[in-house]
Scaffold this active site. Structure first.
Site, PDB file in Angstrom:
ATOM      1  CE  LYS C 116     -57.385 -22.181 -28.336  1.00  0.00           C
ATOM      2  NZ  LYS C 116     -58.340 -22.719 -27.361  1.00  0.00           N
ATOM      3  CD  GLU C 200     -53.873 -21.910 -21.087  1.00  0.00           C
ATOM      4  OE1 GLU C 200     -53.707 -21.328 -22.160  1.00  0.00           O
ATOM      5  OE2 GLU C 200     -54.984 -21.962 -20.509  1.00  0.00           O
ATOM      6  CG  HIS C 235     -66.764 -24.658 -23.421  1.00  0.00           C
ATOM      7  ND1 HIS C 235     -65.897 -24.147 -22.499  1.00  0.00           N
ATOM      8  CD2 HIS C 235     -66.850 -25.984 -23.163  1.00  0.00           C
ATOM      9  CE1 HIS C 235     -65.453 -25.131 -21.717  1.00  0.00           C
ATOM     10  NE2 HIS C 235     -66.014 -26.255 -22.095  1.00  0.00           N
ATOM     11  NE  ARG C 292     -65.032 -15.131 -35.008  1.00  0.00           N
ATOM     12  CZ  ARG C 292     -65.641 -15.065 -33.823  1.00  0.00           C
ATOM     13  NH1 ARG C 292     -66.388 -14.022 -33.519  1.00  0.00           N
ATOM     14  NH2 ARG C 292     -65.488 -16.012 -32.919  1.00  0.00           N
TER      15      ARG C 292
END
Lengths: 171, 502, 502, 171
Positions: C116, C200, C235, C292
Site C-alpha cells: 500500500k 491516513e 469489509h 484481477r
C-alpha cells in the site's frame, strides 16, 4: 454376479468386461479397448467421467424396460440395450425378432383420438387412413400398409391414449 | 391504475407476464384447465382459478368463464398473452363492456387487421407497400387470369380469412390457375367458413422481417426496429434474430416509418407487430399485422433494452409513451431459439411426457423464458413449445457462439426436444454467414439431419456408463434379496479380482 | 493464439471463465482438489486434473502443481480467476518463465499495487488523488503525533501489507494515538510478517466506488465506468450496483481519467479495478488497485455490454483493444447480489451441506452465475459464496423491483442462505432511495433483522403442509408393513369420514 | 391411524385435524380455523396450495428427525415439529426438556478442528476458549459458560466434524 455383458448400440454389439473397481476408479474393457476411468455418479443418473483428464458428462435415462437406456452425451443421444443371458438365449433361439407391428395400429406418442375412420369388419385398401390421433395441436394419420380387414377397434373418438397403446387390430 | 391482472393464458408467456406484474407491484391471477393444476403458472400467480376441462376450447378459449373469474376476483385488466383469445375481437369488446381493461387493441384494429383483404386495402390507402395483387375477392375466373397475366407468374392464391398455411396455393404455370383458385376457395370455405380469396405476386426466396411497434392511446406511435424470422419450418418460426443480417440502416428507417404508418392507419394502441416480406433486392411488402405480443418479443427487449410487457401495461393504464423514437437504438445482437417437446429425428413428432432432469444454461447474455421443471408432465393438449432460449452478444458472431454453447449446456431428459436440431442450425454455414431466407431449412437438410458417425470413444463411454449403472442396479437388487444391507460387496472387488465370465 | 486455457480456480468463477472459452472455441482445463471431484467446474471443463487434498494451501494455492498440470496437458495460458493465485506476483513470473501466458498483469504491477505504501507513492507521482496521509512507514511516534495534529483527527493507522481489516486502527482522540500505532504494528507483524504502518485521514461516511479498467499490451487503456460497492458487511461486499446513485457525470469523467492514469502508472495490462473512497461531498481518493477480475464484474458487463473475460483473453493474445473510450456508454442499471451459504439469522454462520432443491429465477434482465446443483454438497474448505444473481433494468427502480422479485423466486433448500437478507436490503428505504454509504448495514439493522410477525394464515398453511406430509409418510410406512402395496387407503377416506381422535 | 396431531411452530402449539380428503381437496382444522384447500405435491417436498384462489407455494425440508421440518414459504422459513403421542407422553412426564448442552461442547456447523486449547483434566474458568472450529474460511471459538473441568476430548486437530457432533465433554 456376472461382470461381462453384451451391450447393443445401433448396429454394434460390444462385449464389456469389468476388470476392476476401486471407489471411483473403474477399469473396463470394451471389446479390445481397455479403459481406466475416474467415474462418478454426480447426480442421480448423471455421470462424470474423467479419462486421462478428458471430461465426459453423460446422463442416463432408463426406459420402461430396465435393460434399455437412452444415454445423453455432450453432443448426442444414444439408445443402448443391455443383452444379458436371458435375452441372449432367446435371441439365439430366434424368439425375439423385430416386431413389425403388423397386426396392431398404434401411435408412438400419447394423445387423443380425433377420428376413427373405419368400422369392425371393413376391408381397407393399402394406404387407407384408419385413425387420426392428435397431440399438441398436431394431427397424425395412421394408415394400413397393405390391404387389410379391421378385426377390432379398441378406442373411440375423444379417448386419451398412451404412446404405443394398441388402437386397432387388423388381419 | 391497474392493481390486478388476470392472465388468460398458460405456459411460458403467462409466467413472463406475471414476472413483470410482480416487478410492478401488480397482483396476478392465473386461470387453469384440468391438465394444468400442477403447471408453473398456477404456482407462480398470486391467485389461481379453475376454468374447465383440458381441451382449450372448453377452458382457455371460453370467454364467459374467463370474464366470470375476472369479475369474481376483482381483476381490473386481462392480459391475453399470444394465441388463445389474444386476437379475438369479440373478447376485446366483451372486456370493454364489462369494464375490464383488455391489454391489447380494440376490436376495430383486430378486425381490420384480421381480414387480409381489408388489411391490404387499408395499407394501400395509408401508403404502405403491399405485395402486388388484387384488393377484392376473386369472383370472375377470367378476370383473375387476365390480372395474373398482367402482374406475371408465379403468384399466390390466398384466403382472405387465412392463417396457418390453409387456403393457399402457389401457381407457377398458367394452366394451373383455374384449379388453384377453385382449390383455395373450397379449402378456405371448409377451414374458415368464408371462400373469399385474392391474388398476390409470389416473392421468390423471401425473407420474413417484422417490426415491433408500440402505440399509446394518445396517438403516439413508435417502432422498436426489426426481427428477422426467416428460419421457419412449415410456416412456424424456429429461430429469430435481431438485427436482421440483411438489413441496411436506410431500409430499416424506411420500413420503421411504414410500420408506424400501418399501425396509425387502424388507430392502433398497445404492442403490435407489422410483418413484412422482403426479397433479396431488399424490396419489401406488408404481409400482415399481429395485434398482440409475439413469441419472439424478447430479442427486441434484449437489443433495445425495453420491457415490452411493462410498456403494454403502462399503455393500458392510459399513460403517454415514455419512449421517444429518437432515443431508441439497437445495441448488440440477440437470437432466440424456440425449444419444442418434439423429436427432430422422427419427423418432429410431438413428445409430451414427464421431464426427468432439467438444467438450463446460465451466465452472461443468457435469458431463459420457460415453464417446465423436473418432474413436470407436459400435457398433450397444448402447444409443444416448452421454453425459449434468448442470448445477447456484442456482435452477431458472439451471439451465435453463445447460443451454440448455451444449447450445448441445456439438458432436458425424459422427453425428446429440438435442442440438438437448433444446435445444428447454429452450425449451418448459411446461418453463420447470415445468408438465408424462408427456404433455409429445406435448403440445408443435409446439415440439419442428425450426424451419422460419432467418435468411437464417445460411444464407448456411453456404453460403459450404461454398463456400470446396470451392474449397480443388479447389485442393489441382489443385496436387497440377500439382506446384506449396508455392505457394499463391490468395494472389495478390485482387490479380489476373481472375475468370472458367463 | 491461445488454444487451451487452464483455469486455476473453482466454483462460479471457474465456470464463468470456461463459458467464454467455449464461446471462443478455446479448450478449457479444470484443476480440482479432493473435495471438488463432483464440483461443476470439473464437469463443465473439457479436461480436468486432480491437484491434491481439499485445503487450498495443498491444492489451489500450490504453484508447482498447477504449472505441472498446465505443461502436461499443453495449456498455453492460465486464468487465475479471483482469490487463490490471482494476485500472486511469483505465480505471474513463474508462468512467464515456463512460457505459459498468465491472464493477468506482470509481477511489477502486482507488486507495486500490492504494497500500500508503494502504491500510494506511485499514485501521488502519477497525479491520482490519495487519502491525505504519510508516504513512509512510521518510525518515530512523536513525528507521527505531529503529523496527525497537522492533518487533523480522526485518522486510520494502516498496515502497508494489509488486507481483510487486519492491522488497522481508527483513532478518534489524541490520547489513543500511541496505543493505536503500537497495536497496529504488532498485529501487522503477526499477520503479514511486516510491521510497516502508515497514517491516513479517516473519511467519514465513506462510499466505496471502483472503476473497471482494461489495458492492452500496447499502451491503450480505457475505463468501463464505476461500480458502487458500499453495501458491505465486515469489509465484505454484499450488494453492488452500477451506475452509482451518488455519481454525477462530471465526477465520473474525472474519476475515469484518474483510474486510467493509475493503471498507466504501473504499465498495467489486462482487466483491473481501481478502488476509490468517496465522501458525501463527492471528493474521492485512491484506495487500492485489484489486479484481477472482480467478483462483481458482471454488473459492468450488463450496462456496458462487454464480455470482460473475452477482453482479458484478447489482451493476453497480444491484440489491440477493440473498444474505444469514446464509443463506450452505460445503458440502464445493474445490481448484483452475492448469495452465500450462511445463516443471516444466526450471526451469518456458514452453512455448508447438501443442496436439496434448487431452482433459480429466469426471464428478462436476469443473469445467474453459480455452480451448485440439486444434490451437490457444498464443501467446508472454501468460500461460502454459492452464486451471484445479477439483474439489469432500464432504470434503477426497475432493477431493484426485478432483483426483489428474482430473490423471491430463488429457491434453495437443504442449506441456509443469505437470500432473505438480500431481499430485506432491497426493501430498506435507504437502499431504495440510493442514500447509503459503507455504514449501511449497521445503520439499518432494524430493517435487516428477520421480521418477527408473520401473517397467521401463512403460518397455518405451513403447518398444514407439514401435517399432510407427515400423515402421508405414516401411511406409506403402515401400507408397507401391512403389504397392501399399491392400494391407497386414503383415497376413500373422504367418503368414509370415520375420523378417530387420539 | 390418527388424524389429529399437535404441531409446534415457534411458541405456538396448534392442534390440526384432518376432516376430509378427496384427491387434492383437503379439509383441515387448525385450532378453531377451518380450511378447505386444493393441495397438491407438485414436486417432491414442494406443495402448491390454492385457498379460495389464493396461491401458496411451500417447500418442505425434512430434518434428520422425521418429526421436524423446515418449511419455506414465499417470504419466510419456519421450523415445525410434529408432536405425536409418544413425544406428548414424554413431554407430560417432563422427560424432554430444553437441552442447554451443558455437558458437551459442539459446533452447530460442520467444519474442521483448528485447535484444541485444553487437555483432559484441565480446570477452566468461565469464558475460556476450549476449541476453535473452521468452516468456509471463518473461524469460530467455543467457550465454556461457567467454570468447568474437561472430562473428555473426542476430537483432535485437523479432524473434519459434522454439525452438532459432541467435541468436548465437560463436568
Amino acid at each position: 454376479m456376472n461382470k461381462t455383458l453384451d451391450i447393443k448400440i445401433g448396429d454394434r454389439i460390444a462385449t464389456l468386461e469389468l476388470i476392476s473397481r476401486r471407489s471411483n476408479i473403474v477399469e473396463v474393457k470394451v471389446d479390445d479397448n481397455m479403459y481406466t476411468l475416474d467415474m462418478l455418479e454426480v447426480e442421480k443418473g448423471a455421470y462424470s467421467i474423467l479419462k486421462e483428464g478428458v471430461s465426459y458428462n453423460l446422463e442416463l435415462l432408463q426406459k420402461t424396460n430396465t435393460k434399455e437406456y437412452e444415454v445423453h452425451t455432450h453432443n448426442e443421444t444414444f439408445d443402448i440395450e443391455i443383452i444379458d443371458a436371458e435375452s441372449k438365449y432367446l435371441m439365439n433361439r430366434g424368439v425375439i425378432s423385430d416386431d413389425d407391428g403388423g397386426n396392431t395400429i398404434s401411435s408412438p406418442m400419447p394423445g387423443k383420438i380425433i377420428k376413427v375412420m373405419v368400422q369392425i369388419g371393413d376391408q381397407v385398401k393399402e394406404g387407407t387412413t384408419v385413425i387420426i390421433v392428435e397431440a399438441m395441436k398436431m394431427q397424425s394419420e395412421y394408415k394400413v400398409k397393405t390391404d387389410r380387414v379391421i378385426a377390432d377397434i379398441l378406442v373411440k373418438e375423444g379417448d386419451a391414449i398412451d404412446g404405443n397403446q394398441p388402437l386397432i387390430i387388423v388381419e | 391504475m391497474i392493481q390486478k391482472i388476470l392472465i388468460a393464458n398458460r405456459g411460458e408467456i403467462a409466467i413472463r407476464v406475471m414476472r413483470t406484474c410482480r416487478e410492478m407491484g401488480i397482483k396476478s391471477v392465473a386461470v387453469y384447465s384440468d391438465a394444468d393444476r400442477s403447471s408453473m403458472h398456477v404456482r407462480y400467480a398470486d391467485e389461481a382459478y379453475h376454468i374447465g376441462p383440458s381441451p382449450s376450447n372448453e377452458s382457455y378459449l371460453v370467454v364467459d368463464k374467463i370474464i366470470e373469474v375476472a369479475k369474481k376476483c376483482g381483476a381490473d385488466a386481462i392480459h391475453p398473452g399470444y394465441g388463445f383469445l389474444s386476437e379475438n375481437a369479440t373478447f376485446s369488446d366483451r372486456c370493454k363492456k364489462e369494464g375490464i381493461e383488455f391489454i391489447g387493441p380494440d376490436s376495430h384494429a383486430i378486425n381490420t387487421m384480421g381480414d387480409k383483404i381489408t388489411a391490404r386495402k387499408n395499407m394501400i390507402a395509408a401508403g404502405v407497400p403491399v405485395v402486388p395483387g388484387t384488393t377484392e375477392p376473386i369472383l370472375d375466373e377470367k378476370k383473375a387470369i387476365k390480372y395474373i397475366q398482367k402482374i406475371g407468374l408465379p403468384v399466390m392464391i390466398k384466403a382472405s380469412a387465412g392463417g396457418g398455411g390453409k387456403g393457399m396455393r402457389l401457381v407457377k404455370e398458367e394452366k394451373e390457375i383455374i384449379n388453384a383458385i377453385r382449390g383455395a376457395r373450397s379449402e378456405a370455405l371448409n377451414a374458415f367458413g368464408n371462400d373469399a380469396v385474392y391474388i398476390e405476386k409470389y416473392i421468390d426466396s423471401p425473407h420474413h422481417i417484422e417490426f415491433q411497434i408500440l402505440a399509446d392511446k394518445h396517438g403516439n406511435t413508435i417502432h422498436l426496429f426489426e426481427r428477422e424470422c426467416s428460419v421457419q419450418r412449415r410456416h412456424q418460426k424456429v429461430v429469430e434474430e435481431t438485427p436482421s443480417p440483411l438489413m441496411t440502416s436506410k431500409v430499416r428507417d424506411e420500413m420503421g416509418k411504414h410500420a408506424v404508418m400501418a399501425a396509425k392507419a387502424v388507430n392502433y394502441y398497445g404492442a403490435g407487430t407489422i410483418e413484412f416480406i422482403m426479397g433479396d433486392d431488399l424490396k419489401y411488402y406488408f404481409l400482415e399485422m399481429n395485434t398482440r405480443l409475439q413469441v419472439e418479443h424478447p430479442i427486441t427487449e434484449s437489443v433495445v433494452g425495453v420491457d415490452l410487457v411493462r410498456q403494454q401495461i403502462n399503455i393500458a393504464n392510459g399513460f403517454d409513451l415514455s419512449l421517444k423514437q429518437e432515443n431508441l437504438s439497437q445495441k448488440g445482437h440477440a437470437i432466440e431459439c424456440r425449444i419444442y417437446a418434439e423429436d427432430p429425428n422422427n419427423n418432429f413428432m410431438p413428445s409430451p411426457g414427464v421431464i426427468e432432469h432439467f438444467s438450463e444454461p446460465l451466465g452472461l447474455g443468457i435469458r431463459h423464458d420457460g415453464y417446465v421443471y423436473s418432474g413436470y408432465e407436459i400435457p398433450i393438449f397444448y402447444d409443444p413449445m416448452i421454453s425459449k432460449l434468448i442470448v445477447w452478444g456484442e456482435t452477431r458472431e458472439e451471439a451465435i457462439d453463445r447460443m451454440r454453447s448455451a444449447l450445448f449446456n441445456y439438458k432436458i431428459t425424459g422427453i425428446k426436444t429440438s435442442i440438438k436440431f437448433l444446435e445444428r442450425i447454429m452450425n449451418t454455414p448459411d446461418f453463420v454467414k447470415g445468408k438465408y431466407n424462408t427456404h433455409f431449412i429445406q435448403d440445408n437438410e443435409d446439415f440439419l439431419l442428425p450426424p451419422k458417425a460419432s467418435k468411437t470413444e464417445c460411444i464407448e463411454m456411453a456404453m460403459v456408463t450404461a454398463f456400470i449403472n446396470y451392474l449397480d442396479k443388479l447389485e442393489k437388487i441382489s443385496l436387497h434379496s440377500t439382506s446384506e444391507k449396508g455392505i457394499n460387496l463391490w468395494k472389495d472387488y478390485g482387490r479380489k479380482k476373481n472375475v468370472s465370465r458367463l
